[in-house]
Structures are given as C-alpha cells and as structure tokens.
Design an enzyme around this catalytic site. Structure first.
Site, PDB file in Angstrom:
ATOM      1  N   TYR A 105      65.253  54.637  55.637  1.00 25.21           N
ATOM      2  CA  TYR A 105      64.636  53.616  54.792  1.00 25.21           C
ATOM      3  C   TYR A 105      65.258  52.251  55.084  1.00 25.21           C
ATOM      4  O   TYR A 105      64.552  51.254  55.268  1.00 25.21           O
ATOM      5  CB  TYR A 105      64.818  53.994  53.317  1.00 25.21           C
TER       6      TYR A 105
ATOM      7  N   HIS B  63      63.510  48.793  56.924  1.00 26.98           N
ATOM      8  CA  HIS B  63      63.503  47.481  56.260  1.00 26.98           C
ATOM      9  C   HIS B  63      64.298  46.443  57.044  1.00 26.98           C
ATOM     10  O   HIS B  63      63.939  45.267  57.050  1.00 26.98           O
ATOM     11  CB  HIS B  63      63.992  47.603  54.819  1.00 26.98           C
TER      12      HIS B  63
ATOM     13  N   TRP C 120      52.009  49.092  56.196  1.00 28.07           N
ATOM     14  CA  TRP C 120      53.397  49.332  55.797  1.00 28.07           C
ATOM     15  C   TRP C 120      53.492  50.541  54.875  1.00 28.07           C
ATOM     16  O   TRP C 120      54.377  51.378  55.037  1.00 28.07           O
ATOM     17  CB  TRP C 120      53.984  48.088  55.127  1.00 28.07           C
TER      18      TRP C 120
END
Length: 103
Positions: A18, A22, A76
């Site tokens: 994750y 990002h 996304w």
C-alpha cells in the site's frame, strides 16, 4: 479550507505494498487531486487493526465529490482493490469521521 477525515481498511499483510503504491503515485492522479481542490492529503495506518485514517484539506465539497467520476480515479480504485476493502465498484469502503476537537 475544509477538513475531512475518513477511515478505510487495509487487508492484513499489505502495509508495504500500500505504501509503495502511494509513494509511486501516478502524476496524472496527483494532478487530478490538485485540479479538484486537494490542498493536502495524508493517510495513516493503525498497524494493530489495519485501519487506514485519511486526512484531507480541500477547497470545496462539490469539487471534491467530482473526483469519484474521473477516469483516473476509477483506474486508481481498480489498482488498489486487491489490497484494501472495497465496494462493488472498487471504491474504498470508507467511513467519514466526525471532528470532535481541534486545538
């Protein structure tokens, strides 16, 4: 400036993935967020529960709500669906949090 907070849920074991995704945020996603009035956006993780806490500062609620219908945002969501809880359209399962204090 409008302050918003949201809670989401990461699947166990996906903290590093994750964060990596990002940290490599697509330029067109970053531009879309800027274009829709995001002044700042931070996400925090509670490692004991895998809950994510997002904190945003935005210019306008209506403008911000339009992000959900952008092609890049939908892309996304699809990209992130395998690491976090999502709805049937791959949008994150998100709970808006209520501000109860500010110093």
């Amino acid at each position: 400036m409008i302050k918003k907070a949201v809670r989401m849920k990461l699947y166990p074991g996906f903290k590093e993935e994750y964060a990596r995704r990002h940290n490599e945020l697509w330029p067109e996603m970053r531009q879309m967020l800027n274009d829709h009035g995001a002044i700042s956006y931070s996400i925090f993780l509670d490692p004991e529960t895998d809950y994510l806490f997002g904190y945003l500062e935005i210019e306008d609620e209506v403008k911000w709500a339009e992000t959900a219908d952008t092609t890049i945002n939908r892309k996304w969501w699809d990209f992130m669906a395998d690491v976090m809880e999502t709805n049937s359209d791959n949008s994150p399962v998100a709970v808006d949090l209520e501000q109860v204090f500010e110093l």
